[in-house]
Design an enzyme around this catalytic site. Structure first.
Site, PDB file in Angstrom:
ATOM      1  N   ILE A   1       0.825  -1.207   0.000  1.00  0.00           N
ATOM      2  CA  ILE A   1       0.000   0.000   0.000  1.00  0.00           C
ATOM      3  C   ILE A   1       0.869   1.271   0.000  1.00  0.00           C
ATOM      4  O   ILE A   1       0.398   2.343  -0.398  1.00  0.00           O
ATOM      5  CB  ILE A   1      -0.950  -0.026   1.235  1.00  0.00           C
ATOM      6  CG1 ILE A   1      -2.174   0.829   1.008  1.00  0.00           C
ATOM      7  CG2 ILE A   1      -0.224   0.361   2.510  1.00  0.00           C
ATOM      8  CD1 ILE A   1      -3.262   0.627   2.054  1.00  0.00           C
TER       9      ILE A   1
ATOM     10  N   HIS B   1       8.959  -9.121   0.960  1.00  0.00           N
ATOM     11  CA  HIS B   1       8.850  -7.981   0.054  1.00  0.00           C
ATOM     12  C   HIS B   1       9.602  -8.355  -1.228  1.00  0.00           C
ATOM     13  O   HIS B   1      10.756  -8.812  -1.169  1.00  0.00           O
ATOM     14  CB  HIS B   1       9.533  -6.742   0.644  1.00  0.00           C
ATOM     15  CG  HIS B   1       8.931  -6.246   1.925  1.00  0.00           C
ATOM     16  ND1 HIS B   1       8.094  -5.154   1.983  1.00  0.00           N
ATOM     17  CD2 HIS B   1       9.052  -6.675   3.207  1.00  0.00           C
ATOM     18  CE1 HIS B   1       7.736  -4.934   3.243  1.00  0.00           C
ATOM     19  NE2 HIS B   1       8.312  -5.843   4.006  1.00  0.00           N
TER      20      HIS B   1
ATOM     21  N   HIS C   1       5.900 -12.108   5.772  1.00  0.00           N
ATOM     22  CA  HIS C   1       5.747 -11.713   4.373  1.00  0.00           C
ATOM     23  C   HIS C   1       7.114 -11.446   3.779  1.00  0.00           C
ATOM     24  O   HIS C   1       8.021 -11.002   4.478  1.00  0.00           O
ATOM     25  CB  HIS C   1       4.850 -10.474   4.224  1.00  0.00           C
ATOM     26  CG  HIS C   1       5.238  -9.341   5.109  1.00  0.00           C
ATOM     27  ND1 HIS C   1       4.944  -9.328   6.457  1.00  0.00           N
ATOM     28  CD2 HIS C   1       5.913  -8.189   4.862  1.00  0.00           C
ATOM     29  CE1 HIS C   1       5.415  -8.210   6.989  1.00  0.00           C
ATOM     30  NE2 HIS C   1       6.018  -7.502   6.044  1.00  0.00           N
TER      31      HIS C   1
ATOM     32  N   GLN D   1       9.924  -4.878  11.275  1.00  0.00           N
ATOM     33  CA  GLN D   1       8.633  -5.512  10.964  1.00  0.00           C
ATOM     34  C   GLN D   1       7.497  -4.738  11.616  1.00  0.00           C
ATOM     35  O   GLN D   1       7.533  -4.498  12.831  1.00  0.00           O
ATOM     36  CB  GLN D   1       8.630  -6.969  11.449  1.00  0.00           C
ATOM     37  CG  GLN D   1       7.375  -7.728  11.044  1.00  0.00           C
ATOM     38  CD  GLN D   1       7.401  -9.201  11.461  1.00  0.00           C
ATOM     39  OE1 GLN D   1       8.294  -9.650  12.177  1.00  0.00           O
ATOM     40  NE2 GLN D   1       6.406  -9.943  11.002  1.00  0.00           N
TER      41      GLN D   1
HETATM   42  P1  AMP Z   1       6.987  -4.768   7.327  1.00  0.00           P
HETATM   43  O1  AMP Z   1       7.353  -3.386   7.795  1.00  0.00           O
HETATM   44  O2  AMP Z   1       8.130  -5.576   6.810  1.00  0.00           O
HETATM   45  O3  AMP Z   1       6.166  -5.499   8.365  1.00  0.00           O
HETATM   46  O4  AMP Z   1       6.070  -4.559   6.073  1.00  0.00           O
HETATM   47  C1  AMP Z   1       4.696  -4.317   6.169  1.00  0.00           C
HETATM   48  C2  AMP Z   1       4.314  -3.725   4.861  1.00  0.00           C
HETATM   49  O5  AMP Z   1       2.925  -3.853   4.734  1.00  0.00           O
HETATM   50  C3  AMP Z   1       4.655  -2.236   4.727  1.00  0.00           C
HETATM   51  O6  AMP Z   1       5.514  -2.048   3.608  1.00  0.00           O
HETATM   52  C4  AMP Z   1       3.290  -1.589   4.535  1.00  0.00           C
HETATM   53  O7  AMP Z   1       3.340  -0.518   3.612  1.00  0.00           O
HETATM   54  C5  AMP Z   1       2.443  -2.733   4.049  1.00  0.00           C
HETATM   55  N1  AMP Z   1       1.010  -2.677   4.328  1.00  0.00           N
HETATM   56  C6  AMP Z   1       0.416  -2.384   5.516  1.00  0.00           C
HETATM   57  N2  AMP Z   1      -0.925  -2.472   5.406  1.00  0.00           N
HETATM   58  C7  AMP Z   1      -1.191  -2.836   4.121  1.00  0.00           C
HETATM   59  C8  AMP Z   1      -2.383  -3.082   3.383  1.00  0.00           C
HETATM   60  N3  AMP Z   1      -3.604  -2.980   3.934  1.00  0.00           N
HETATM   61  N4  AMP Z   1      -2.269  -3.439   2.080  1.00  0.00           N
HETATM   62  C9  AMP Z   1      -1.058  -3.547   1.509  1.00  0.00           C
HETATM   63  N5  AMP Z   1       0.109  -3.325   2.143  1.00  0.00           N
HETATM   64  C10 AMP Z   1       0.052  -2.967   3.432  1.00  0.00           C
END
Ligand code: AMP
Length: 110
Positions: A30, A101, A99, A93
């Site tokens: 997002i 990336h 997840h 995180q």
């Molecule tokens: P992390 O910081 O590695 O946990 O990555 C979490 C990622 O999820 C971040 O890059 C956010 O931008 C992304 N994110 C959070 N909420 C959403 C959502 N609803 N849809 C898509 N991506 C999201």
């Protein structure tokens, strides 16, 4: 505890799912940090790599092979890309559901 990604997996909140199979979904981040920024998310609720067990070996391998497939489909396989996973708050995180990336376009330099 269920995260935002569990809600996306369960279709409780809408999202553009770029790929889905029995084991994972792929969505656009997002808040993209690169020209291509996808999230490869296992359907199983694994918090992060610290929480993964031997029984998750197949899922973890699958996620990497999905990254490879997506890179090929997006035509970034030859130009190159990054696969990154953050572990825990100290590791950056923010969503506590494992997840990967998949990033391409402006590499994060280490
Ligand atoms: P992390 O910081 O590695 O946990 O990555 C979490 C990622 O999820 C971040 O890059 C956010 O931008 C992304 N994110 C959070 N909420 C959403 C959502 N609803 N849809 C898509 N991506 C999201």
């Amino acid at each position: 505890m269920n995260s935002i990604f569990s809600k996306i997996i369960n279709k409780e909140i809408p999202s553009d799912i770029r790929y889905e199979d029995d084991l994972c979904i792929v969505i656009d981040d997002i808040n993209p940090k690169a020209e291509v920024h996808l999230l490869i998310i296992p359907k199983k609720n694994i918090k992060n790599i610290n929480s993964a067990n031997q029984e998750d070996q197949m899922i973890l391998g699958h996620l990497l092979l999905v990254c490879k497939k997506l890179a090929k489909d997006l035509k970034i396989a030859d130009s190159g890309y990054q696969i990154l996973t953050n572990v825990g708050e100290g590791g950056g995180q923010t969503v506590m559901h494992l997840h990967f990336h998949l990033l391409s376009g402006n590499a994060v330099t280490l």
